[in-house]
Design a protein around this motif. Structure first.
Motif: not given
Length: 436
Positions: A13, A15, A18, A32, A273, A345, A355, A357, A359
């Motif tokens: 996983s 972002p 990235s 997610k 995401p 984030a 969540d 992530t 976010e």
């Protein structure tokens, strides 16, 4: 037509954007499932940092001074500031940015099936305009990026009285809404602005804005701000990626033109995401289909199908779709040279509102969708020092759907306060002072 299939991109996983190298970096989406430990949201505002300089562009940004939403706010709707670790570590000039899909009046009237549980009064523009303008003026940001704007001159009249200048770019193809950007005229001057019509690139009627600003200071700083509303259609993931890819390309070119200035990208990206495009079909890539409110709230249970674990690896993209998404039919990842991070984030929040992530758990809520599609991204040269937290699933569920009596859109405004950091480009030269 040739098709390409791949099961080799088994990456962990990551972002939305990235960093993988100093030259190019892939961005991708991963979804997610919502966290199950839903806890009621905080009900009061945190006070702004007392150490903010009075000369800072965001110094007067105090939610405590603004009127409650709609005039009679429920304490559950209150949002509070979340500060970064060591928010006072950077002593540079501060500024605040808002990204907000305000729900076009025409869309609210045209798509009433999305607002079956919303009082019709709350969909009327007169009601929503007051809430939106009160919220924006109360937040007192330096830069405002709005999406789904079809009453631009209504907003402009109000915002000009509050000291803002603005620009608007309407969608093509006979659509009446578009993107709008406002900024404090006494704190920022516009050096250059441009817009992108994705229709000219074969990528539907969506548009984006790019603006280069300079602070009105004795030692001015420069900044590029992008604003986009990505295509909604959940089935056209390759078009979504193509639009974002082109925005990133133009942002990079414009930032370099003005001396590698910092970049902030705001907007409704209409995607949750996710990961590598080859793990998803273009029809599922945005993640929107997995965010129906009954599924999120656990009212409907998803079918458990062992074959679904293989579905991502069996999806095929045509050469044309890959080229639209990535710019190259032989490449599975969309790359860009900007080192972008998400402000939300980065500034860690509670599991009630975030969540896995980092976010927000949700930035949009209507009868057919509950999830996160709005983001605020930033590059090197600036750092987020606090964000205005969003709302938990529990609080959103109690509203019955947005807009509401207290919230003027079916999206939540994202708000981040940034600081220019030493060593970042200012346009024509570099600052070399060390942090103390």
């Amino acid at each position: 037509m040739a098709y390409k299939c791949s099961s080799s991109r088994l990456t962990p996983s990551a972002p939305f954007f990235s960093h993988v190298s100093n030259k190019r970096e892939p961005f991708s989406f991963f979804y997610k499932p919502p966290t199950s430990n839903i806890i009621p949201c905080c009900t009061t505002y945190d006070s702004p940092s007392s150490s903010s300089s009075s000369s800072s562009p965001a110094a007067s940004y105090n939610p405590l001074n603004r009127r409650p939403f709609g005039g009679a706010s429920s304490p559950e709707i209150s949002r509070h500031w979340v500060e970064a670790d060591q928010p006072n570590a950077y002593q540079g000039e501060r500024f605040t940015v808002v990204s907000y899909n305000i729900l076009a009046d025409r869309n609210a009237l045209k798509h009433k099936d999305l607002y079956t549980d919303v009082n019709p009064l709350y969909l009327k523009w007169a009601h929503r305009k007051k809430l939106i303008c009160d919220e924006l003026i109360g937040l007192n940001p330096d830069i405002i990026c709005l999406q789904e704007v079809d009453k631009y001159f209504d907003l402009l009249m109000v915002m000009e009285k509050a000291g803002y200048a603005g620009t608007f770019k309407g969608r093509t193809g006979g659509n009446v809404d578009g993107c709008a950007m406002f900024w404090k005229a006494d704190k920022l001057r516009l050096l250059e602005g441009e817009s992108i019509e994705f229709k000219a690139l074969g990528l539907r009627d969506n548009v984006a804005q790019l603006s280069v600003f300079e602070t009105c200071k004795a030692e001015p700083r420069r900044l590029l701000v992008g604003n986009i509303h990505v295509l909604y259609n959940p089935s056209r993931g390759e078009v979504k990626l193509g639009q974002i890819r082109n925005l990133l390309s133009r942002a990079q070119i414009l930032a370099e033109k003005w001396g590698d200035v910092p970049v902030i990208l705001a907007g409704d990206f209409n995607s949750t995401p996710k990961l590598d495009v080859m793990l998803y079909s273009r029809r599922e890539m945005s993640g929107q289909r997995n965010c129906h409110p009954p599924q999120v709230f656990g009212v409907e249970k998803e079918m458990s199908n062992p074959l679904s674990l293989m579905e991502g690896f069996l999806n095929c993209w045509s050469d044309e779709e890959l080229k639209t998404a990535t710019g190259d039919s032989n490449y599975n990842l969309v790359t860009h040279a900007l080192k972008l991070k998400s402000s939300y984030a980065t500034v860690k929040g509670s599991t009630r509102t975030r969540d896995l992530t980092g976010e927000p758990v949700a930035t949009s809520y209507h009868s057919k969708f509950l999830g996160t599609v709005d983001y605020l991204w930033y590059s090197d040269g600036v750092v987020p020092i606090r964000v205005l937290d969003t709302l938990s699933f529990d609080i959103l569920r109690k509203t019955g759907g947005l807009p509401s009596k207290e919230l003027g859109s079916d999206h939540l405004a994202l708000v981040s306060e940034f600081v220019f950091i030493p060593g970042a480009s200012e346009g024509s030269h570099l600052i070399t002072d060390e942090l103390t």
